[in-house]
Scaffold this active site. Structure first.
Site, PDB file in Angstrom:
ATOM      1  N   ASN A   1       6.414   4.949   2.307  1.00 26.37           N
ATOM      2  CA  ASN A   1       5.901   3.759   2.998  1.00 26.37           C
ATOM      3  C   ASN A   1       4.384   3.852   3.123  1.00 26.37           C
ATOM      4  OD1 ASN A   1       5.202   4.979   5.701  1.00 26.37           O
ATOM      5  ND2 ASN A   1       7.373   5.506   5.601  1.00 26.37           N
ATOM      6  N   ARG A   2       3.779   2.845   3.715  1.00 26.17           N
ATOM      7  CA  ARG A   2       2.320   2.720   3.683  1.00 26.17           C
ATOM      8  C   ARG A   2       1.592   3.512   4.765  1.00 26.17           C
ATOM      9  NH1 ARG A   2       0.644  -0.854   0.170  1.00 26.17           N
ATOM     10  NH2 ARG A   2       2.068  -2.479  -0.561  1.00 26.17           N
TER      11      ARG A   2
END
Ligand code: C5P
Length: 397
Positions: free
Chosen positions: A206-207
């Site tokens: 994820n970011r």
């Protein structure tokens, strides 16, 4: 925090010496009494008159031509902090080995005040094993290192080695004088986005950059807490806390649960994957065999596990990254996970949350209170989070 503090600002000979002017101005603006000390190299880049005009005292440049016969010991004894910005590889090496070949290096060796070193140099020099070893030794001795950033360097080169921003440097100096209201507390912070392997080369991620978690850990350290950072992001350079690197949600769960019992405050700032591949292929999945179907399963919910086994006096804090219905989603999470606080941010707003240096949050408490922050730096958010936690802990005593 800097009002009336006596700060020696050492400036050495690098192109970044011009930024020391801004550091000086900001320290003076914050109320500090600043004595600049310029090396011979610094004088080739900036004039002493600029510092004379800005600082509280005349800039000093030599061991020999000052009115005071032993300027290095006077500086060393009166300073409440010495900050060197920029610090060249030469100054760092001299300080490491105790070589006093000019006023600044002599003052550094003579002082008992806390020292902040802000290196700036070309990337090749920054990465040299000798420079890194010298900084490691200085950090072990308790010197605060403010690592350089990526950016434009002298001669048009680009890379790591650019002096940290003046704002960052002044904040680190101010932190030296921050109230130690978290002394005696053990704080565990998780950071970064976990990576859940599909096969040996691919993962679901994820970011999350880990920046908010690191800001929280650094803030707790500067307030006197003992801190453990369990991080799925790249570990910090010259960390000032215990760092436990992990990759997956399962590894993060094991690292957290092993330590949770002895912790007073646990802040789950990590973006833990909610799903992971049910089966991890031992070999790389070959695309020639067609597009695979990856079946997912739920990961353990670390925060919910902690919430159901919370020890008395422990404060449990979760994060919620939402894209809609921020308040109601966060309130539901607070309840479902058994946390004392949820720090919620709307990551659909530009400049908020993942991969940014800034954030804007709402802090909801199990007692029904809420605190809203401005859109500000992640460090400032960290300060508000711990201010809120500490106020609640004081109220519950
Ligand atoms: O359920 P959700 O992922 O939105 O909750 C976010 C909060 O829960 C964060 O504090 C995160 O660190 C934590 N979390 C966790 N274990 C998971 C998923 C999230 O501890 N498997």
């Amino acid at each position: 925090m800097l009002a009336d503090r006596r700060i020696v600002l050492g400036v050495t000979g690098g192109i970044a010496a011009y930024k020391a002017v801004e550091v000086c101005r900001r320290l003076v603006d914050a109320g500090a009494h600043v004595t600049p000390v310029l090396t011979a190299g610094a004088l080739r880049f900036v004039g002493r008159t600029t510092f004379d005009a800005l600082a509280s005292e005349r800039a000093e440049t030599s061991l020999w031509d000052e009115e005071h016969p032993i300027p290095h010991t006077r500086l060393a004894r009166t300073a409440e902090a010495v900050v060197v910005a920029p610090a060249t590889a030469r100054l760092i090496a001299a300080y490491r080995i105790g070589l006093s070949d000019d006023l600044l290096s002599a003052a550094l060796i003579a002082t008992e005040a806390p020292v902040v070193i802000c290196p700036a140099m070309h990337t090749e020099m920054w990465e040299h094993v000798a420079v890194q070893e010298n900084l490691r030794v200085l950090a072990e001795r308790g010197v605060t290192i403010v690592p350089p950033e990526e950016g434009r360097l002298a001669g048009g080169d680009v890379g790591k080695g650019r002096l940290a921003e003046p704002e960052t440097i002044v904040r680190v100096v101010a932190d030296l004088f921050a109230p130690k209201d978290m002394e005696g507390l053990h704080v565990l912070v998780t950071a970064g986005g976990t990576r859940e392997p599909i096969d040996p080369v691919r993962f679901i991620g994820n970011r999350s950059s880990g920046r908010q978690g690191l800001a929280l850990a650094s803030e707790a350290v500067s307030r006197g807490a003992k801190v453990t950072l369990v991080t799925a992001a790249a570990p910090p350079e010259q960390p000032t806390m215990e760092v436990v690197p992990v990759e997956t949600a399962a590894e993060m769960e094991a690292a957290v649960l092993e330590r949770a019992e002895g912790c007073d405050v646990i802040v789950m700032a990590a973006a833990v994957a909610d799903f992971r591949p049910a089966v991890v292929s031992a070999d790389k999945i070959k695309k020639e065999r067609g597009v695979p179907v990856v079946e997912l399963e739920a990961t353990p919910d670390i925060l919910a596990n902690l919430g159901s086994s919370k020890k008395p006096g422990q404060t449990l804090v979760g994060f919620a990254a939402e894209t809609f219905d921020l308040r109601s989603n966060a309130a539901e999470k607070l309840h479902r996970k058994g946390a004392d606080f949820i720090v919620a941010n709307d990551v659909s707003v530009p400049g908020v949350g993942f991969e940014h240096d800034t954030n804007q949050v709402v802090i909801l408490s199990a007692e029904g209170t809420h605190v809203e922050t401005e859109h500000t730096s992640k460090r400032e958010i960290a300060r508000t989070v711990f201010d809120t936690i500490m106020a609640a802990r004081a109220g519950n005593q």
